[in-house]
Scaffold this motif. Structure first.
Motif, PDB file in Angstrom:
ATOM      1  N   GLN A   1      42.836  34.053  32.329  1.00  0.00           N
ATOM      2  CA  GLN A   1      42.459  35.437  32.062  1.00  0.00           C
ATOM      3  C   GLN A   1      40.972  35.495  31.717  1.00  0.00           C
ATOM      4  OE1 GLN A   1      44.669  37.101  28.864  1.00  0.00           O
ATOM      5  NE2 GLN A   1      44.001  39.181  29.243  1.00  0.00           N
ATOM      6  N   ASN A   2      40.287  36.496  32.289  1.00  0.00           N
ATOM      7  CA  ASN A   2      38.870  36.626  31.956  1.00  0.00           C
ATOM      8  C   ASN A   2      38.729  37.570  30.771  1.00  0.00           C
ATOM      9  OD1 ASN A   2      37.387  39.118  32.277  1.00  0.00           O
ATOM     10  ND2 ASN A   2      37.662  39.025  34.480  1.00  0.00           N
ATOM     11  N   ASN A   3      37.771  37.288  29.944  1.00  0.00           N
ATOM     12  CA  ASN A   3      37.579  38.064  28.723  1.00  0.00           C
ATOM     13  C   ASN A   3      36.362  38.976  28.809  1.00  0.00           C
ATOM     14  OD1 ASN A   3      39.787  36.900  27.363  1.00  0.00           O
ATOM     15  ND2 ASN A   3      38.563  35.091  26.900  1.00  0.00           N
TER      16      ASN A   3
END
Length: 183
Positions: free
Chosen positions: A2-4
């Motif tokens: 998951q990208n933040n």
């Protein structure tokens, strides 16, 4: 994974990737990433990222020789810059138009837009922007075979770049002044 990253950060990242491709003269890839940046900016209604992306799209299309798209994006940049009511953002628009006209060989129009940029920069009292604008005006006078006026603006730019210790601008100005005397 998951990208933040926020959408705003992703828009800026796409812009920076586009800028790298622009510097590498891969204008098709630059357009691709500037367009992605612009799309995200539209989605999140971030006009500042829009101005960067639109002005960069105008420059990329100018470099590609697509004058219709270059003019389209230059006009969109100007419209948005006026909405933001900030001289800094107008500078992007004036630079975009000046670059467009310079590459199209209409140096009178290029000079007109670069002088608008110079006036804006002088009003802002930002020495770096003033120095940059004098350099652009000087470059245009060179293209118009007016070495005296070019030298005047390069000297203004040089003195200002010395004042703020901007070594990149100083080097550019020394090079430009040297070329005048060499030729």
């Amino acid at each position: 994974p998951q990208n933040n990253f926020t959408n705003k950060e992703i828009g800026k990242i796409y812009y920076k990737i586009g800028d790298i491709y622009f510097e590498m003269k891969d204008y098709d890839k630059a357009v691709e990433y500037f367009s992605k940046s612009n799309k995200i900016a539209d989605e999140i209604d971030n006009k500042k990222i829009n101005v960067y992306a639109l002005a960069s799209l105008a420059l990329a299309f100018t470099e590609k020789g697509d004058s219709e798209k270059a003019l389209f994006y230059s006009n969109r940049t100007l419209k948005l810059a006026r909405e933001l009511d900030s001289p800094r953002w107008l500078d992007f628009s004036y630079f975009s138009f000046g670059s467009y006209y310079s590459l199209m060989g209409d140096f009178e129009m290029a000079l007109d837009y670069y002088k608008r940029l110079l006036n804006n920069a002088q009003d802002s009292k930002n020495i770096g922007r003033i120095s940059w604008a004098h350099g652009l005006v000087g470059d245009t006078y060179i293209k118009m075979d007016n070495n005296d006026m070019a030298l005047k603006h390069y000297n203004h730019s040089l003195n200002l770049s010395i004042e703020i210790n901007n070594q990149i601008y100083m080097a550019d100005n020394y090079k430009d002044i040297g070329e005048i005397f060499y030729n």
